[in-house]
Design a protein around this motif. Structure first.
Motif, mmCIF file in Angstrom:
data_model
loop_
_atom_site.group_PDB
_atom_site.id
_atom_site.type_symbol
_atom_site.label_atom_id
_atom_site.label_comp_id
_atom_site.label_asym_id
_atom_site.label_seq_id
_atom_site.Cartn_x
_atom_site.Cartn_y
_atom_site.Cartn_z
ATOM 1 N N SER A 158 0.821 -1.216 0.000
ATOM 2 C CA SER A 158 0.000 0.000 0.000
ATOM 3 C C SER A 158 0.855 1.267 0.000
ATOM 4 O O SER A 158 0.345 2.362 -0.166
ATOM 5 C CB SER A 158 -0.952 -0.010 1.193
ATOM 6 N N SER A 159 2.149 1.105 0.218
ATOM 7 C CA SER A 159 3.061 2.256 0.123
ATOM 8 C C SER A 159 4.413 1.725 -0.356
ATOM 9 O O SER A 159 4.660 0.517 -0.306
ATOM 10 C CB SER A 159 3.198 2.948 1.476
ATOM 11 N N PRO A 160 5.303 2.626 -0.818
ATOM 12 C CA PRO A 160 6.574 2.116 -1.362
ATOM 13 C C PRO A 160 7.358 1.306 -0.335
ATOM 14 O O PRO A 160 7.678 1.805 0.744
ATOM 15 C CB PRO A 160 7.311 3.392 -1.756
ATOM 16 N N GLU A 161 7.673 0.061 -0.672
ATOM 17 C CA GLU A 161 8.394 -0.818 0.261
ATOM 18 C C GLU A 161 9.876 -0.456 0.369
ATOM 19 O O GLU A 161 10.554 -0.875 1.293
ATOM 20 C CB GLU A 161 8.301 -2.271 -0.223
ATOM 21 N N HIS A 162 10.360 0.318 -0.626
ATOM 22 C CA HIS A 162 11.794 0.645 -0.634
ATOM 23 C C HIS A 162 12.089 1.976 0.032
ATOM 24 O O HIS A 162 13.241 2.366 0.157
ATOM 25 C CB HIS A 162 12.301 0.664 -2.069
ATOM 26 N N GLY A 163 11.033 2.711 0.406
ATOM 27 C CA GLY A 163 11.235 3.995 1.086
ATOM 28 C C GLY A 163 11.820 5.082 0.184
ATOM 29 O O GLY A 163 12.285 6.112 0.675
ATOM 30 N N ARG A 164 11.807 4.866 -1.116
ATOM 31 C CA ARG A 164 12.348 5.882 -2.042
ATOM 32 C C ARG A 164 11.205 6.673 -2.659
ATOM 33 O O ARG A 164 10.051 6.255 -2.618
ATOM 34 C CB ARG A 164 13.152 5.200 -3.156
ATOM 35 N N ASP A 165 11.570 7.803 -3.287
ATOM 36 C CA ASP A 165 10.558 8.628 -3.941
ATOM 37 C C ASP A 165 10.399 8.147 -5.378
ATOM 38 O O ASP A 165 11.299 8.339 -6.214
ATOM 39 C CB ASP A 165 11.020 10.104 -3.901
#
Ligand code: DHE
Length: 556
Positions: A158-165
């Motif tokens: 549900s959100s980026p798993e890699h924490g990148r933009d």
């Protein structure tokens, strides 16, 4: 100041001369039909005698090298009509010679360049005196059999798993290996390499930016989820046997919220658009483009879908229908009660994009040397005007000229020229849709690009014939147009093709199209090389590339 007239098939010649795969030539270099070649109904048993095996071989060569320019049914577009009605007026010897040696008008000398053997040119001469085999239709039921949902929507993050933009991400075509690369533009790290269709033509971002969609020359579409830790293909479908374009639904307004709801594919064969569910790629609807030419109102059995762009202000796709010379505004708000505006424009439409306000669609009718302007707000044709020999803007370039106000520009397939024309009919009507500046490049090119935060406009010379010119880029200064272009070499191997800015608009990413490809990142202010990605096993024949943020917002 015109340079010598050259046909678009130079596009093929020069790139092939560099030993690369080009659109009119597939990765196997002819011979047996490639994986993407459409299976076809057997040809009528007329014309010169050919064995079944020879016929199949010729069919593969035609798909690889000839169909893009002459059309599947051979009725002509960029290249002339080569149906038996015309080809049987010539002897086999004459046809063979033309195929072997090429023509002064620009057809490649396939034999002379060592790209077809003598036997193959003989085969092709016979083949084009026989009726064109008609590839099969692709109805919804057939398309559905190719649909694969690798990761159901509920199982996606549900959100980026890699924490990148993800707005910094780039999608790169790795043309000849049927793959795509996802790169984090901020760190320049490779995120993943994914399998796609054959010789992907373009990437487009979903309207939220979360998905990249790719469309292969073979009509295969892949959806890549950029939220996944390692961006991966979550769905796939084969929509047609030949395709070049794809876009998405971008509208969110009183008629509904269509963000990430649909993708739409523009097919070359069958001549149709295919609407897909934006999340799952489930095929939903086919819209045929078979209709009548805009001027003579003659039926055309193969009006191919060229560029498609999505309106930001209405629930519409703006579709360039090549052979009929029509621009269609297709309203996707109610697919069961489809509304469409069909705008008479010019033949043969090819590539194009928005002006800076995203109201006007500027599209090349490159065989007429013209750019066509369509007003998508008033839903009307505005004008068409000559720019040079075969304009080829890609999606074009928009900026504000200090003297003339908002302008747009194109490069040309037939000459080394950037044409800059007014694109602000409201604020600067006296300059609108008139060529204001011309700047020489090093030779014919394919793409031009800028960014609102940049003072530079970049153009390639990909199909230039002059030795070394296709390894250069040419840059214009927006505030010093009168100085002309600054052209400089950026590589000693391969061909320079296509540009994309990063999100901030301070870096220009360039592909070096080569078997051992490179990605060059230039500092846009200093025009100095900042970073190179090279010597990577995965980096094979990079061509087009797209930054998520710029693609979502149509910044070019
Ligand atoms: Fe393209 C865009 C068709 C050859 C790379 N190309 C397009 C579009 C069309 C098209 C209709 C617009 C899509 C859109 O915006 O919706 N291209 C064709 C052809 O018919 C042609 C002339 C011959 C063929 O048989 O394919 C052709 N194109 C080429 C190439 O040889 C290129 C350089 C490499 C390749 O993969 O074949 C090439 N075309 C591109 C790229 C774009 C493109 C990178 C997207 C530009 C962008 O900035 O979006």
């Amino acid at each position: 100041m015109r340079k010598a007239f050259q046909l678009v098939s130079l596009f093929a010649v020069v790139i092939i001369a560099a030993g690369l795969t080009v659109s009119c030539k597939g990765k196997d270099g002819g011979g047996a039909a490639p994986a993407g070649a459409p299976a076809a109904a057997p040809a009528a048993d007329s014309g010169p005698a050919m064995s079944d095996a020879d016929f199949e071989k010729a069919k593969g060569i035609y798909f690889d090298r000839c169909g893009g320019c002459h059309g599947t049914l051979r009725k002509g577009a960029t290249g002339p009509d080569i149906t038996p009605a015309n080809t049987t007026k010539k002897t086999l010897e004459k046809l063979e010679k033309t195929i072997f040696d090429g023509t002064p008008a620009g057809m490649p000398g396939w034999g002379r360049q060592g790209l077809m053997t003598k036997e193959e040119t003989t085969l092709m001469a016979k083949y084009i005196q026989k009726p064109a085999p008609i590839p099969p239709e692709m109805g919804l039921a057939k398309i559905k059999t190719t649909h694969k949902l690798m990761v159901p929507v509920a199982q996606r993050p549900s959100s980026p798993e890699h924490g990148r933009d993800i707005n910094e991400f780039f999608g790169f075509i790795l043309r000849d290996v049927g793959k795509g690369a996802i790169i984090d533009g901020k760190t320049k790290e490779l995120m993943s390499v994914v399998d796609t269709g054959f010789a992907v033509h373009i990437f487009r971002s979903s309207s939220s930016g979360r998905y990249f969609y790719t469309v292969g020359r073979d009509g295969k579409v892949n959806a890549i989820d950029l939220f996944a830790k390692t961006p991966n293909v979550v769905a796939e479908v084969k929509t047609c046997t030949e395709a070049r374009s794809i876009d998405v639904s971008k509208y969110n307004g009183p008629k509904g919220n269509f963000v990430d709801k649909y993708a739409v594919v523009g097919c070359y064969w069958p001549p149709q658009m295919v609407v897909l569910d934006g999340q799952t790629l489930e095929p939903l609807k086919i819209i045929s483009t078979r209709s009548h030419t805009y001027d003579e109102n003659e039926y055309h059995p193969e009006p191919r879908v060229a560029a498609i762009i999505a309106s930001h202000y209405d629930s519409e796709w703006v579709v360039a229908v090549k052979e009929t010379g029509m621009v269609w505004l297709v309203d996707y708000a109610d697919l069961n009660n489809l509304k469409m505006t069909q705008i008479a424009a010019e033949r043969f439409l090819h590539d194009g994009g928005w002006d800076a306000t995203k109201r006007y669609f500027l599209v090349a009718a490159n065989m007429k040397d013209q750019m066509v302007v369509v007003d998508t707000k008033e839903k009307k044709f505005v004008t068409k005007f000559e720019t040079g020999t075969k304009p080829h803007p890609g999606r074009g370039a928009n900026w504000v000229d200090p003297k003339y106000g908002p302008v747009n520009a194109t490069v040309h397939l037939g000459e080394g020229k950037i044409a800059v024309y007014g694109a602000d009919p409201k604020g600067n009507p006296q300059h609108a849709w008139k060529v204001l500046y011309e700047a020489e490049t090093e030779g014919p090119g394919l793409f031009i690009k800028t960014h609102p935060k940049s003072n530079h406009v970049w153009a390639d010379n990909t199909i230039a014939k002059t030795e070394g010119a296709n390894k250069k880029v040419c840059v214009l200064k927006k505030d010093k147009m009168e100085e002309g272009t600054n052209c400089f070499q950026v590589t000693d191997v391969g061909l320079v093709v296509h540009f994309e800015y990063n999100k901030a608009g301070d870096e220009v990413w360039i592909s070096v199209w080569d078997k051992k490809g490179k990605i060059l990142v230039y500092d846009d202010k200093t025009l100095k090389l900042k970073h190179t990605i090279e010597n990577q096993d995965w980096l094979v024949t990079p061509t087009g590339k797209w930054n998520v943020y710029n693609t979502v917002h149509d910044i070019y």
